[in-house]
Scaffold this motif. Structure first.
Motif, PDB file in Angstrom:
ATOM      1  N   LYS A  36     -58.262 -59.189 -62.116  1.00  0.00           N
ATOM      2  CA  LYS A  36     -57.342 -60.304 -61.831  1.00  0.00           C
ATOM      3  C   LYS A  36     -56.219 -60.346 -62.882  1.00  0.00           C
ATOM      4  CE  LYS A  36     -60.887 -63.580 -60.166  1.00  0.00           C
ATOM      5  NZ  LYS A  36     -61.607 -64.783 -60.618  1.00  0.00           N
ATOM      6  N   ILE A  37     -56.621 -60.225 -64.147  1.00  0.00           N
ATOM      7  CA  ILE A  37     -55.636 -60.286 -65.230  1.00  0.00           C
ATOM      8  C   ILE A  37     -54.728 -59.060 -65.185  1.00  0.00           C
ATOM      9  CG2 ILE A  37     -55.347 -60.439 -67.741  1.00  0.00           C
ATOM     10  CD1 ILE A  37     -56.767 -62.881 -66.553  1.00  0.00           C
ATOM     11  N   LYS A  38     -55.373 -57.909 -64.961  1.00  0.00           N
ATOM     12  CA  LYS A  38     -54.648 -56.628 -64.988  1.00  0.00           C
ATOM     13  C   LYS A  38     -53.502 -56.628 -63.977  1.00  0.00           C
ATOM     14  CE  LYS A  38     -55.636 -51.662 -64.669  1.00  0.00           C
ATOM     15  NZ  LYS A  38     -55.201 -51.298 -63.322  1.00  0.00           N
ATOM     16  N   THR A  39     -53.754 -57.150 -62.777  1.00  0.00           N
ATOM     17  CA  THR A  39     -52.719 -57.113 -61.733  1.00  0.00           C
ATOM     18  C   THR A  39     -51.476 -57.906 -62.152  1.00  0.00           C
ATOM     19  OG1 THR A  39     -53.851 -58.958 -60.680  1.00  0.00           O
ATOM     20  CG2 THR A  39     -54.263 -56.767 -59.765  1.00  0.00           C
ATOM     21  N   GLY A  40     -51.644 -58.867 -63.065  1.00  0.00           N
ATOM     22  CA  GLY A  40     -50.488 -59.658 -63.487  1.00  0.00           C
ATOM     23  C   GLY A  40     -49.723 -59.061 -64.659  1.00  0.00           C
ATOM     24  N   LEU A  41     -50.276 -57.988 -65.241  1.00  0.00           N
ATOM     25  CA  LEU A  41     -49.620 -57.389 -66.414  1.00  0.00           C
ATOM     26  C   LEU A  41     -49.059 -56.019 -66.037  1.00  0.00           C
ATOM     27  CD1 LEU A  41     -52.452 -58.021 -69.080  1.00  0.00           C
ATOM     28  CD2 LEU A  41     -50.499 -59.505 -68.569  1.00  0.00           C
ATOM     29  N   ASN A  42     -47.966 -55.584 -66.720  1.00  0.00           N
ATOM     30  CA  ASN A  42     -47.501 -54.220 -66.459  1.00  0.00           C
ATOM     31  C   ASN A  42     -48.294 -53.241 -67.328  1.00  0.00           C
ATOM     32  OD1 ASN A  42     -46.221 -53.887 -69.040  1.00  0.00           O
ATOM     33  ND2 ASN A  42     -44.490 -55.119 -68.281  1.00  0.00           N
ATOM     34  N   ASP A  43     -48.112 -51.942 -67.072  1.00  0.00           N
ATOM     35  CA  ASP A  43     -48.931 -50.917 -67.744  1.00  0.00           C
ATOM     36  C   ASP A  43     -48.866 -51.006 -69.263  1.00  0.00           C
ATOM     37  OD1 ASP A  43     -49.871 -49.975 -65.431  1.00  0.00           O
ATOM     38  OD2 ASP A  43     -48.871 -48.017 -65.499  1.00  0.00           O
ATOM     39  N   VAL A  44     -47.660 -51.230 -69.774  1.00  0.00           N
ATOM     40  CA  VAL A  44     -47.493 -51.251 -71.231  1.00  0.00           C
ATOM     41  C   VAL A  44     -48.202 -52.473 -71.822  1.00  0.00           C
ATOM     42  CG1 VAL A  44     -45.841 -51.351 -73.133  1.00  0.00           C
ATOM     43  CG2 VAL A  44     -45.324 -49.987 -71.090  1.00  0.00           C
ATOM     44  N   GLU A  45     -47.967 -53.639 -71.194  1.00  0.00           N
ATOM     45  CA  GLU A  45     -48.668 -54.853 -71.641  1.00  0.00           C
ATOM     46  C   GLU A  45     -50.177 -54.624 -71.636  1.00  0.00           C
ATOM     47  OE1 GLU A  45     -46.662 -59.066 -70.441  1.00  0.00           O
ATOM     48  OE2 GLU A  45     -46.948 -57.688 -68.761  1.00  0.00           O
ATOM     49  N   TYR A  46     -50.643 -53.992 -70.554  1.00  0.00           N
ATOM     50  CA  TYR A  46     -52.083 -53.818 -70.405  1.00  0.00           C
ATOM     51  C   TYR A  46     -52.653 -52.864 -71.454  1.00  0.00           C
ATOM     52  CZ  TYR A  46     -56.606 -53.499 -68.169  1.00  0.00           C
ATOM     53  OH  TYR A  46     -57.949 -53.559 -67.912  1.00  0.00           O
ATOM     54  N   SER A  47     -51.943 -51.760 -71.712  1.00  0.00           N
ATOM     55  CA  SER A  47     -52.524 -50.850 -72.699  1.00  0.00           C
ATOM     56  C   SER A  47     -52.414 -51.433 -74.109  1.00  0.00           C
ATOM     57  CB  SER A  47     -51.931 -49.435 -72.592  1.00  0.00           C
ATOM     58  OG  SER A  47     -50.573 -49.456 -72.860  1.00  0.00           O
ATOM     59  N   HIS A  48     -51.422 -52.312 -74.343  1.00  0.00           N
ATOM     60  CA  HIS A  48     -51.390 -53.031 -75.619  1.00  0.00           C
ATOM     61  C   HIS A  48     -52.612 -53.933 -75.765  1.00  0.00           C
ATOM     62  CE1 HIS A  48     -46.895 -52.690 -76.899  1.00  0.00           C
ATOM     63  NE2 HIS A  48     -47.593 -51.577 -77.049  1.00  0.00           N
ATOM     64  N   LEU A  49     -52.915 -54.637 -74.690  1.00  0.00           N
ATOM     65  CA  LEU A  49     -54.085 -55.528 -74.695  1.00  0.00           C
ATOM     66  C   LEU A  49     -55.352 -54.738 -75.015  1.00  0.00           C
ATOM     67  CD1 LEU A  49     -55.415 -58.294 -74.099  1.00  0.00           C
ATOM     68  CD2 LEU A  49     -55.469 -57.649 -71.693  1.00  0.00           C
ATOM     69  N   LEU A  50     -55.518 -53.601 -74.323  1.00  0.00           N
ATOM     70  CA  LEU A  50     -56.708 -52.771 -74.556  1.00  0.00           C
ATOM     71  C   LEU A  50     -56.757 -52.295 -76.007  1.00  0.00           C
ATOM     72  CD1 LEU A  50     -57.007 -50.561 -71.354  1.00  0.00           C
ATOM     73  CD2 LEU A  50     -58.425 -52.492 -72.036  1.00  0.00           C
ATOM     74  N   ASP A  51     -55.597 -51.914 -76.535  1.00  0.00           N
ATOM     75  CA  ASP A  51     -55.502 -51.458 -77.918  1.00  0.00           C
ATOM     76  C   ASP A  51     -56.014 -52.497 -78.907  1.00  0.00           C
ATOM     77  OD1 ASP A  51     -54.716 -48.890 -78.036  1.00  0.00           O
ATOM     78  OD2 ASP A  51     -52.784 -49.296 -78.993  1.00  0.00           O
ATOM     79  N   GLU A  52     -55.804 -53.767 -78.572  1.00  0.00           N
ATOM     80  CA  GLU A  52     -56.179 -54.845 -79.491  1.00  0.00           C
ATOM     81  C   GLU A  52     -57.671 -55.141 -79.459  1.00  0.00           C
ATOM     82  OE1 GLU A  52     -54.331 -56.532 -81.591  1.00  0.00           O
ATOM     83  OE2 GLU A  52     -52.337 -55.785 -81.058  1.00  0.00           O
TER      84      GLU A  52
END
Lengths: 456, 456
Positions: free
Chosen positions: A76-92
């Motif tokens: 649900k969260i992933k669909t609202g974020l773009n790829d870069v935002e998402y991989s930043h989130l994962l990085d954290e």
């Protein structure tokens, strides 16, 4: 103050603010709510609301909440974020949480996300993704504090201050040599309770308990329980320190291993998911093979009953006690097998104790069988009024069935373990089937003996 | 380095040195052995050897080892020490370990020992000894780090350095106001990763999850699991901080609660002691009441069978399938009840889900019942060769029994919980007894219908 008993009230408050679209107060209340409870709140929301709430979180909370979310809520969260935002989130995320998240994604998505990660981290991620599922390695994280043997307390504290934010724990710090071999650990308690110029080498605890990357998670859980640690280092075949496991990941394992035993003992294939998340179809698929196997095994009783049809027809009263006899055998056997299986699972008893256990169950069987036979006899005589002979046949069979059930119930789980099988499969359903057949044979043979001695 | 898999080798080494009476090397090796393993070693020794080994330990190890010892091994050590030595030893224990030790002693001995303790501590000990057994209070210790809200990081570190040695954990520090009400906590991680002049008040985490002194230990364990904490503060009715509970005491609770459920589900009164420590007589005492109750309940089947004697006598072949039918019902019901009981114990499912659960089990019952009925029919037709009618009667009964068993198996544990009983009592033995009776009634009624429609 937020008492845990009030957490459902907190969820209601959050829900009310969300419905009122009161972003300011919602954001304020979220800051005062534990990430675990926020996760529960988000999991009840639509994709749109979930994303809205997620965006209101402060960064640290957002990362913790995301780590806690179930895969479908992460989507649900992933669909609202773009790829870069998402991989930043994962990085954290904490490294182990990132691996858990990636493990549940299709390989193609993982590769796409990893494209935005630096090469060294990417290599490490790929290595972690390959660890077998129930191994110690799959539970570990590389985010531990490493100190050098030559440091002073002051230098150690400076290091922890600098790098501690990214580590899953700073309370146990590990000291390795230049080849990454583990020399020992220092607890932060020892560091902060000593003077600034104390050498770390004098505080080093060298006889570390470790686990291997390939150890089963159940073994790891037992090591945690036995020694009461909050973190354990994981070493590879060359005895190099490769990661640590923390106690918060272990509490679930202890519960999960017990759940698995409950499932196997109830004759179900252990389930990957929680009960509430499984469809009726999947549940049935895990149960049918066992039900079928047990039904076919218990069909052996049909053959026995058929071969004694003549006895039954001549004394039809014998028939009415069959379920009571087989049930009592099943119950007596299931008491023994469950207790023995559990005692083995908690390491209270091991294979070398087999003779002691069987002898103990044999005595338990004699004691409880005696009382059951006595009450059974009185019931047949004075309640069912089936006469002395049949009452005696029932009582003697009861005693025999209970003793046999106890012995079989103790022996089979230990036999299974000896053969390298999970002892939990030797639980009540299988024991019942075996004891039923034995019980019936004894019942009719005793009956035939009585009839031969004194025709009823 | 001492790998956990090598610990039995370590025990052998210790034993060899003890036999050689090589005190010097024994003492050296003991210094390199984890206190938990030393405890295991001592528990295998005679009173004389145990005392000898205990005297060789360095003070800190001796205290830890003593805390770990079983009551009977503590007695071995106690007999070798005089009263003053012994009360000194008790004084050195962590507060919760001291309470655990005192709890297992006769009241007169406790009073004698407490005579050597200072009045304030004696008062606290007496207060702790009165807490109910399974309550949060019985798990807590007063040995936590308390900080003042006005402190800086430097002052906090100085405090921890000064008093940290005696505390069970220094990793979470609690801040209270002048009436002892909890204001919040600061983690040592936050303290050491901030500058020396940072105010503790800026690091304070105010929304603390707490437990109450009267909370059940199972609830406490769930709170630990849910939030992944390593320590939780315990507050009294006036919301004053009275103690903390640490995670190492909780891992045993999770296992112990599962063991208790296993015992109840196997129709045994839950046991206080481990299986290996119980006598055959005590085991029998915990099992007989249940076996008796279940035998008398299952006697209801005798009444049913008696009332259908005419049907059985006219079609004796019906009789041979009774154990297969009742066993299959029992197995199907035990699968459902075990999974539902476990799902409730792990908080995956609660009472409000009852309709969902029953509907799910109903569908599982239809799916698995269908396949069982199919195979059962084929077996009756082509293996037992009992003819189309009886095969059909068996198949229809199988389907009915499986569906009923699933519904009963799901409903009864939830009903028990609704009534405030432990759902675990509604496990296979009781379900089997109930499903047996229902199954038999259906079997013979279907048979009678078939006979009425087309006399066999």
């Amino acid at each position: 103050m937020d008492r845990y008993t009030d957490y459902s009230k907190r969820l209601d408050e959050l829900r009310a603010l969300l419905e009122k679209k009161d972003g300011t107060n919602l954001s304020k209340l979220l800051r005062r709510t534990n990430p675990v409870d926020i996760e529960e709140f988000i999991s009840t929301l639509s994709a749109e609301d979930a994303l809205l709430v997620f965006r209101l979180l402060k960064k640290d909370d957002a990362i913790e909440v995301f780590a806690e979310l179930e895969q479908e809520d992460k989507e649900k969260i992933k669909t609202g974020l773009n790829d870069v935002e998402y991989s930043h989130l994962l990085d954290e995320l904490d490294f182990d949480d990132m691996i858990d998240t990636l493990e549940e994604m299709p390989a193609s998505v993982v590769q796409k996300i990893l494209r935005n990660t630096d090469p060294e981290k990417r290599k490490k991620v790929n290595q972690y993704l390959k660890f077998p599922e129930d191994s110690a390695a799959s539970l570990m994280t590389p985010e531990f504090v490493e100190l050098k043997i030559g440091m002073t307390v002051k230098e150690a504290l400076d290091t922890i201050k600098r790098i501690g934010h990214d580590k899953v724990t700073v309370y146990t710090c590990y000291v390795t040599d230049e080849t990454k071999k583990l020399l020992g650990y220092v607890s932060l308690r020892n560091i902060v309770t000593n003077d600034m110029d104390t050498k770390i080498s004098t505080l080093l605890y060298e006889d570390v308990i470790t686990v291997n990357t390939s150890d089963d998670q159940e073994e790891v859980a037992h090591t945690f329980q036995k020694y009461g640690f909050t973190a354990l280092p994981v070493i590879d075949k060359e005895k190099r320190l490769v990661g640590i496991i923390t106690v918060d990941d272990i509490m679930w394992i202890i519960e999960q291993e017990a759940t698995e035993d409950f499932q196997i003992m109830a004759a179900t294939t252990p389930e990957e998911e929680e009960y509430s998340k499984m469809s009726a179809w999947d549940l049935a698929k895990n149960r049918i093979p066992w039900l079928m196997f047990l039904m076919i095994s218990s069909a052996f009783t049909s053959t026995i009953l058929r071969s004694y049809e003549a006895v039954i027809q001549s004394i039809i009263a014998l028939n009415m006690f069959i379920p009571m006899l087989t049930d009592s055998g099943g119950n007596a056997g299931s008491q023994a097998s469950t207790l023995v299986i559990r005692a083995m699972a908690t390491k209270d008893v091991d294979l070398s104790d087999w003779a002691k256990v069987v002898w103990k169950e044999c005595r338990v069987g004699l004691i409880s069988g005696f009382f059951l036979a006595l009450v059974g006899f009185l019931k047949c005589m004075f309640f069912d009024k089936v006469g002395l002979e049949i009452s005696l046949i029932v009582a003697v069979t009861l005693l025999f069935v209970v003793v046999t059930a106890k012995i079989v119930g103790a022996l089979l789980p230990m036999g299974a373990m000896k053969l390298g099988l999970d002892p939990a499969i030797m639980a009540s359903p299988l024991i019942t089937t075996i004891v039923d057949s034995l019980g019936l044979i004894v019942y009719f043979n005793i009956a035939q003996m009585f009839i031969a001695a004194a025709p009823l």
